[in-house]
Design a protein around this motif. Structure first.
Motif, PDB file in Angstrom:
ATOM      1  N   ALA A  12      28.853  42.955  41.234  1.00 33.51           N
ATOM      2  CA  ALA A  12      28.393  44.343  41.345  1.00 33.51           C
ATOM      3  C   ALA A  12      26.883  44.383  41.586  1.00 33.51           C
ATOM      4  CB  ALA A  12      28.757  45.121  40.085  1.00 33.51           C
ATOM      5  N   ALA A  13      26.139  43.498  40.917  1.00 34.47           N
ATOM      6  CA  ALA A  13      24.691  43.445  41.109  1.00 34.47           C
ATOM      7  C   ALA A  13      24.340  43.053  42.544  1.00 34.47           C
ATOM      8  CB  ALA A  13      24.071  42.457  40.123  1.00 34.47           C
ATOM      9  N   LEU A  14      25.225  42.305  43.187  1.00 34.06           N
ATOM     10  CA  LEU A  14      25.018  41.887  44.574  1.00 34.06           C
ATOM     11  C   LEU A  14      25.618  42.875  45.574  1.00 34.06           C
ATOM     12  CD1 LEU A  14      25.847  38.090  44.171  1.00 34.06           C
ATOM     13  CD2 LEU A  14      23.580  39.101  44.510  1.00 34.06           C
ATOM     14  N   GLY A  15      26.251  43.927  45.061  1.00 36.94           N
ATOM     15  CA  GLY A  15      26.856  44.928  45.930  1.00 36.94           C
ATOM     16  C   GLY A  15      28.199  44.512  46.492  1.00 36.94           C
ATOM     17  N   ARG A  16      28.870  43.616  45.815  1.00 36.10           N
ATOM     18  CA  ARG A  16      30.181  43.140  46.290  1.00 36.10           C
ATOM     19  C   ARG A  16      31.312  43.770  45.494  1.00 36.10           C
ATOM     20  NH1 ARG A  16      29.032  36.723  47.212  1.00 36.10           N
ATOM     21  NH2 ARG A  16      27.517  37.012  48.871  1.00 36.10           N
ATOM     22  N   ASP A  17      32.497  43.735  46.072  1.00 43.86           N
ATOM     23  CA  ASP A  17      33.688  44.258  45.416  1.00 43.86           C
ATOM     24  C   ASP A  17      34.112  43.338  44.277  1.00 43.86           C
ATOM     25  OD1 ASP A  17      33.866  46.365  47.199  1.00 43.86           O
ATOM     26  OD2 ASP A  17      35.150  45.259  48.588  1.00 43.86           O
ATOM     27  N   PRO A  18      34.805  43.881  43.294  1.00 45.22           N
ATOM     28  CA  PRO A  18      35.281  43.047  42.187  1.00 45.22           C
ATOM     29  C   PRO A  18      36.405  42.111  42.623  1.00 45.22           C
ATOM     30  CG  PRO A  18      36.098  45.274  41.954  1.00 45.22           C
ATOM     31  CD  PRO A  18      35.158  45.285  43.113  1.00 45.22           C
ATOM     32  N   VAL A  19      36.570  41.043  41.875  1.00 44.44           N
ATOM     33  CA  VAL A  19      37.682  40.120  42.061  1.00 44.44           C
ATOM     34  C   VAL A  19      38.472  40.090  40.756  1.00 44.44           C
ATOM     35  CG1 VAL A  19      36.523  38.674  43.752  1.00 44.44           C
ATOM     36  CG2 VAL A  19      36.315  38.112  41.362  1.00 44.44           C
ATOM     37  N   TYR A  20      39.728  39.744  40.856  1.00 46.54           N
ATOM     38  CA  TYR A  20      40.584  39.722  39.680  1.00 46.54           C
ATOM     39  C   TYR A  20      41.228  38.351  39.549  1.00 46.54           C
ATOM     40  CZ  TYR A  20      39.789  44.649  40.352  1.00 46.54           C
ATOM     41  OH  TYR A  20      39.194  45.853  40.541  1.00 46.54           O
ATOM     42  N   LEU A  21      41.312  37.869  38.331  1.00 42.83           N
ATOM     43  CA  LEU A  21      41.838  36.534  38.075  1.00 42.83           C
ATOM     44  C   LEU A  21      43.320  36.555  37.718  1.00 42.83           C
ATOM     45  CD1 LEU A  21      38.821  35.078  36.052  1.00 42.83           C
ATOM     46  CD2 LEU A  21      39.287  34.950  38.511  1.00 42.83           C
ATOM     47  N   SER A  22      44.005  37.578  38.155  1.00 41.79           N
ATOM     48  CA  SER A  22      45.453  37.645  37.981  1.00 41.79           C
ATOM     49  C   SER A  22      46.070  37.959  39.336  1.00 41.79           C
ATOM     50  CB  SER A  22      45.843  38.737  36.975  1.00 41.79           C
ATOM     51  OG  SER A  22      45.668  40.013  37.534  1.00 41.79           O
ATOM     52  N   ARG A  23      47.342  37.817  39.420  1.00 41.49           N
ATOM     53  CA  ARG A  23      48.011  38.104  40.685  1.00 41.49           C
ATOM     54  C   ARG A  23      48.401  39.574  40.807  1.00 41.49           C
ATOM     55  NH1 ARG A  23      53.737  35.069  39.628  1.00 41.49           N
ATOM     56  NH2 ARG A  23      54.234  36.124  37.699  1.00 41.49           N
ATOM     57  N   TYR A  24      48.002  40.380  39.836  1.00 40.10           N
ATOM     58  CA  TYR A  24      48.399  41.775  39.811  1.00 40.10           C
ATOM     59  C   TYR A  24      47.395  42.716  40.475  1.00 40.10           C
ATOM     60  CZ  TYR A  24      51.634  39.755  36.511  1.00 40.10           C
ATOM     61  OH  TYR A  24      52.582  38.957  35.934  1.00 40.10           O
ATOM     62  N   GLY A  25      46.261  42.199  40.919  1.00 32.85           N
ATOM     63  CA  GLY A  25      45.280  43.019  41.610  1.00 32.85           C
ATOM     64  C   GLY A  25      44.572  44.032  40.730  1.00 32.85           C
ATOM     65  N   ARG A  26      44.461  43.705  39.451  1.00 35.10           N
ATOM     66  CA  ARG A  26      43.746  44.573  38.511  1.00 35.10           C
ATOM     67  C   ARG A  26      43.138  43.689  37.417  1.00 35.10           C
ATOM     68  NH1 ARG A  26      49.011  47.552  35.859  1.00 35.10           N
ATOM     69  NH2 ARG A  26      49.894  45.669  35.005  1.00 35.10           N
ATOM     70  N   PRO A  27      42.206  44.234  36.634  1.00 31.92           N
ATOM     71  CA  PRO A  27      41.540  43.421  35.610  1.00 31.92           C
ATOM     72  C   PRO A  27      42.533  42.817  34.614  1.00 31.92           C
ATOM     73  CG  PRO A  27      40.400  45.514  35.893  1.00 31.92           C
ATOM     74  CD  PRO A  27      41.662  45.591  36.696  1.00 31.92           C
ATOM     75  N   LEU A  28      42.197  41.652  34.110  1.00 35.18           N
ATOM     76  CA  LEU A  28      43.067  40.988  33.140  1.00 35.18           C
ATOM     77  C   LEU A  28      43.336  41.857  31.922  1.00 35.18           C
ATOM     78  CD1 LEU A  28      41.686  37.345  33.202  1.00 35.18           C
ATOM     79  CD2 LEU A  28      43.944  38.087  33.911  1.00 35.18           C
ATOM     80  N   ALA A  29      42.335  42.608  31.486  1.00 41.33           N
ATOM     81  CA  ALA A  29      42.515  43.476  30.320  1.00 41.33           C
ATOM     82  C   ALA A  29      43.628  44.493  30.544  1.00 41.33           C
ATOM     83  CB  ALA A  29      41.204  44.188  30.003  1.00 41.33           C
ATOM     84  N   GLU A  30      43.850  44.887  31.782  1.00 41.99           N
ATOM     85  CA  GLU A  30      44.936  45.820  32.107  1.00 41.99           C
ATOM     86  C   GLU A  30      46.217  45.084  32.463  1.00 41.99           C
ATOM     87  OE1 GLU A  30      43.705  48.358  35.270  1.00 41.99           O
ATOM     88  OE2 GLU A  30      41.877  48.969  34.231  1.00 41.99           O
ATOM     89  N   ALA A  31      46.097  43.958  33.144  1.00 42.94           N
ATOM     90  CA  ALA A  31      47.273  43.237  33.642  1.00 42.94           C
ATOM     91  C   ALA A  31      48.063  42.582  32.520  1.00 42.94           C
ATOM     92  CB  ALA A  31      46.851  42.183  34.662  1.00 42.94           C
ATOM     93  N   ILE A  32      47.360  42.099  31.506  1.00 43.92           N
ATOM     94  CA  ILE A  32      48.023  41.415  30.389  1.00 43.92           C
ATOM     95  C   ILE A  32      47.765  42.237  29.147  1.00 43.92           C
ATOM     96  CG2 ILE A  32      48.154  39.312  29.036  1.00 43.92           C
ATOM     97  CD1 ILE A  32      47.140  37.839  31.545  1.00 43.92           C
ATOM     98  N   THR A  33      48.757  43.014  28.742  1.00 40.71           N
ATOM     99  CA  THR A  33      48.574  43.924  27.623  1.00 40.71           C
ATOM    100  C   THR A  33      48.605  43.222  26.276  1.00 40.71           C
ATOM    101  OG1 THR A  33      50.926  44.432  27.629  1.00 40.71           O
ATOM    102  CG2 THR A  33      49.477  45.895  28.887  1.00 40.71           C
TER     103      THR A  33
END
Length: 56
Positions: A12-33
């Motif tokens: 974000a500091a570099l102006g880039r889009d986020p990446v996710y470390l799961s195959r669900y295309g969303r943050p791990l905190a949301e993907a793995i409840t």
């Protein structure tokens, strides 16, 4: 989750889009409840190799 958050803060500091470390295309905190059950029963057993544990 902390690693993913750190990576995305730096991106974000570099102006880039986020990446996710799961195959669900969303943050791990949301993907793995429930982190205690991170290796749940999402394996369909259809013969595809999405888990990385193929033929082991």
């Amino acid at each position: 989750m902390q690693l993913e958050e750190t990576i995305n803060e730096r991106r974000a500091a570099l102006g880039r889009d986020p990446v996710y470390l799961s195959r669900y295309g969303r943050p791990l905190a949301e993907a793995i409840t429930d982190p205690g059950k991170a290796r749940g029963n999402d394996d369909t057993g259809d013969g595809s190799c999405d888990s990385g544990w193929c033929m082991t």
